[in-house]
Design an enzyme around this catalytic site. Structure first.
Site, PDB file in Angstrom:
ATOM      1  N   HIS A 168      39.431  39.479  28.979  1.00  0.00           N
ATOM      2  CA  HIS A 168      40.337  38.806  29.927  1.00  0.00           C
ATOM      3  C   HIS A 168      41.817  39.082  29.687  1.00  0.00           C
ATOM      4  CE1 HIS A 168      40.790  35.984  26.621  1.00  0.00           C
ATOM      5  NE2 HIS A 168      41.840  35.489  27.228  1.00  0.00           N
TER       6      HIS A 168
HETATM    7  C1  UD1 Z   1      45.168  31.878  29.612  1.00  0.00           C
HETATM    8  C2  UD1 Z   1      46.074  32.054  28.399  1.00  0.00           C
HETATM    9  C3  UD1 Z   1      45.405  32.961  27.398  1.00  0.00           C
HETATM   10  C4  UD1 Z   1      44.011  32.475  27.044  1.00  0.00           C
HETATM   11  C5  UD1 Z   1      43.219  32.318  28.329  1.00  0.00           C
HETATM   12  C6  UD1 Z   1      41.846  31.786  28.048  1.00  0.00           C
HETATM   13  C7  UD1 Z   1      48.504  32.000  28.826  1.00  0.00           C
HETATM   14  C8  UD1 Z   1      49.716  32.839  28.946  1.00  0.00           C
HETATM   15  N1  UD1 Z   1      47.334  32.684  28.758  1.00  0.00           N
HETATM   16  O1  UD1 Z   1      45.050  33.146  30.237  1.00  0.00           O
HETATM   17  O2  UD1 Z   1      46.173  32.984  26.206  1.00  0.00           O
HETATM   18  O3  UD1 Z   1      43.396  33.392  26.195  1.00  0.00           O
HETATM   19  O4  UD1 Z   1      43.911  31.406  29.186  1.00  0.00           O
HETATM   20  O5  UD1 Z   1      41.084  31.676  29.201  1.00  0.00           O
HETATM   21  O6  UD1 Z   1      48.596  30.794  28.777  1.00  0.00           O
HETATM   22  N2  UD1 Z   1      41.980  30.996  37.206  1.00  0.00           N
HETATM   23  C9  UD1 Z   1      40.957  30.429  37.919  1.00  0.00           C
HETATM   24  N3  UD1 Z   1      40.496  29.200  37.507  1.00  0.00           N
HETATM   25  C10 UD1 Z   1      41.000  28.541  36.443  1.00  0.00           C
HETATM   26  C11 UD1 Z   1      42.060  29.138  35.736  1.00  0.00           C
HETATM   27  C12 UD1 Z   1      42.532  30.362  36.109  1.00  0.00           C
HETATM   28  O7  UD1 Z   1      40.467  30.985  38.888  1.00  0.00           O
HETATM   29  O8  UD1 Z   1      40.531  27.435  36.139  1.00  0.00           O
HETATM   30  C13 UD1 Z   1      42.462  32.344  37.602  1.00  0.00           C
HETATM   31  C14 UD1 Z   1      43.673  32.311  38.501  1.00  0.00           C
HETATM   32  O9  UD1 Z   1      43.555  33.321  39.437  1.00  0.00           O
HETATM   33  C15 UD1 Z   1      44.815  32.624  37.558  1.00  0.00           C
HETATM   34  C16 UD1 Z   1      44.145  33.534  36.552  1.00  0.00           C
HETATM   35  O10 UD1 Z   1      42.811  33.059  36.445  1.00  0.00           O
HETATM   36  O11 UD1 Z   1      45.886  33.204  38.209  1.00  0.00           O
HETATM   37  C17 UD1 Z   1      44.809  33.517  35.210  1.00  0.00           C
HETATM   38  O12 UD1 Z   1      44.919  32.182  34.690  1.00  0.00           O
HETATM   39  P1  UD1 Z   1      46.087  31.822  33.652  1.00  0.00           P
HETATM   40  O13 UD1 Z   1      45.906  30.433  33.155  1.00  0.00           O
HETATM   41  O14 UD1 Z   1      47.396  32.162  34.271  1.00  0.00           O
HETATM   42  O15 UD1 Z   1      45.876  32.851  32.481  1.00  0.00           O
HETATM   43  P2  UD1 Z   1      44.544  33.274  31.716  1.00  0.00           P
HETATM   44  O16 UD1 Z   1      44.308  34.706  31.976  1.00  0.00           O
HETATM   45  O17 UD1 Z   1      43.430  32.318  31.983  1.00  0.00           O
END
Ligand code: UD1
Length: 367
Positions: free
Chosen positions: A207
């Site tokens: 991821h």
């Molecule tokens: C975040 C953390 C990362 C951690 C990861 C674990 C930061 C900078 N990054 O990354 O360190 O390893 O979480 O999972 O804080 N999304 C969904 N549903 C959700 C959450 C996210 O669909 O419940 C999708 C959205 O499109 C979003 C993307 O995932 O834009 C990324 O989510 P985000 O929380 O921004 O970063 P992660 O890649 O999850």
């Protein structure tokens, strides 16, 4: 009595806060614990499923910030969290890990003069293109109390000029949750449901933006993984970011004719059951490098660096990078029985870290 605001936001935070909340709730004459969920992760499979299994109480405050750019997400958390802290006036705020919720809440506290404790402090990948590395460095610089998982983290903090008095080496709190979950995970039916009971399989998670946001990098990685899957089935619970990008780059087709099984994100117990029975794990996650070390399962980390060198030095982790030939060669080494790392559990990864964290907070009292 210490009033403590515990903060969670994203999936890897839940298993770190769960054991701390549990002890604080039990020691009710010592602690008044409150839980804040920023809502950085919000899907059932990324959040609520973990609350249930890890027995985390309902959050006292849900900030509902959701997904956005780094700046917008961090700013939204800060604005909403400032209101909570101003109203509640806790003696301590506890933040964990390295996600945007961690730095956002720590920064609010530093500006308001509220004591903040950082759990999992001092880890450094020395790669500042990684958003988590920025979060780690900044959170540590402004926290009042730094709870570390290993000796190397203590040294990293001291090298950055942080006084030794602020550092408490307590071990790895995620392993508390791992031990709690192991017995319960035995009841999971995930292997039966996937039809892999009694056969060899590997587990894959991916991821990191550096691996899945760039089409060329992601494609190359998948090609290597498809080659490995010719020799062993690979179960791949995909993070929402990863799934979205696979669709965007049209990469799902390539998996259909392979033995890579793309599935939805799993709950804590299902995932624990799955990876604990795997022949080996391939990942770019931070936490999984530690969990595989604790359970002595071979782990190939698909990154050029790691902030968790102890898992390489003492544990079962190999930093293989993202070069396809290297990844395939290492995986085949494992399949040919040539992987030599036996691995040892690092000091204080013993299931009692939350206890040490709570004791340290009580010792420090009102700060
Ligand atoms: C975040 C953390 C990362 C951690 C990861 C674990 C930061 C900078 N990054 O990354 O360190 O390893 O979480 O999972 O804080 N999304 C969904 N549903 C959700 C959450 C996210 O669909 O419940 C999708 C959205 O499109 C979003 C993307 O995932 O834009 C990324 O989510 P985000 O929380 O921004 O970063 P992660 O890649 O999850």
């Amino acid at each position: 009595m210490l009033k403590v605001l515990n903060v969670v936001g994203a999936r890897p935070n839940f298993m770190k806060i769960a054991p701390i909340m549990k002890i604080m709730k039990k020691q009710e004459s010592d602690f008044l614990p409150l839980l804040v969920h920023t809502g950085q992760h919000y899907d059932f499979s990324m959040s609520e499923a973990f609350f249930k299994e890890l027995e985390i109480p309902e959050p006292d405050f849900y900030l509902g910030v959701g997904s956005a750019s780094h700046a917008v997400q961090t700013a939204k958390i800060m604005i909403a969290f400032e209101e909570v802290v101003t109203k509640e006036k806790p003696n301590w705020v506890v933040v964990v890990g390295d996600v945007n919720s961690t730095i956002a809440c720590a920064l609010v506290c530093a500006k308001l003069g509220i004591k903040v404790a950082h759990v999992e402090a001092g880890l450094r990948s020395r790669d500042r293109t990684m958003p988590e590395e920025i979060n780690r460095i900044l959170t540590d610089a402004i926290s009042d109390l730094l709870f570390t998982t290993c000796e190397e983290a203590n040294e990293n903090l001291k090298a950055e000029g942080i006084s030794a008095e602020k550092i408490e080496f307590v071990g790895n709190v995620m392993i508390d949750s791992l031990f709690f979950g192991l017995e319960k995970a035995k009841k999971s039916k995930i292997r039966e449901n996937l039809g892999i009971e009694g056969i060899d399989y590997a587990v894959l998670t991916l991821h990191r933006p550096s691996n899945v946001d760039n089409e060329e990098n992601f494609k190359q990685l998948l090609e290597a993984l498809i080659e490995i899957s010719r020799k062993i089935p690979i179960i791949f619970p995909a993070h929402p970011r990863t799934k979205t990008n696979m669709e965007k780059f049209g990469l799902e087709k390539a998996l259909n004719s392979s033995q890579i099984r793309l599935i939805e994100p799993l709950s804590y117990f299902d995932f624990l059951n799955l990876f604990s029975g795997a022949k080996f794990v391939m990942t770019d996650s931070g936490g999984l490098q530690e969990e595989t070390t604790a359970l002595a399962i071979p782990c190939l980390t698909l990154r050029e660096n790691t902030e968790r060198m102890i898992t390489v030095e003492m544990g079962t982790n190999e930093l293989v990078g993202t070069n396809p030939e290297r990844i395939v060669a290492k995986a085949f080494e494992i399949l040919d029985g040539k992987f030599e790392k036996v691995g040892k559990t690092p000091p204080l990864w013993d299931g009692k870290t939350a206890e040490r964290i709570c004791n340290a907070l009580l010792r420090r009292g009102y700060g």
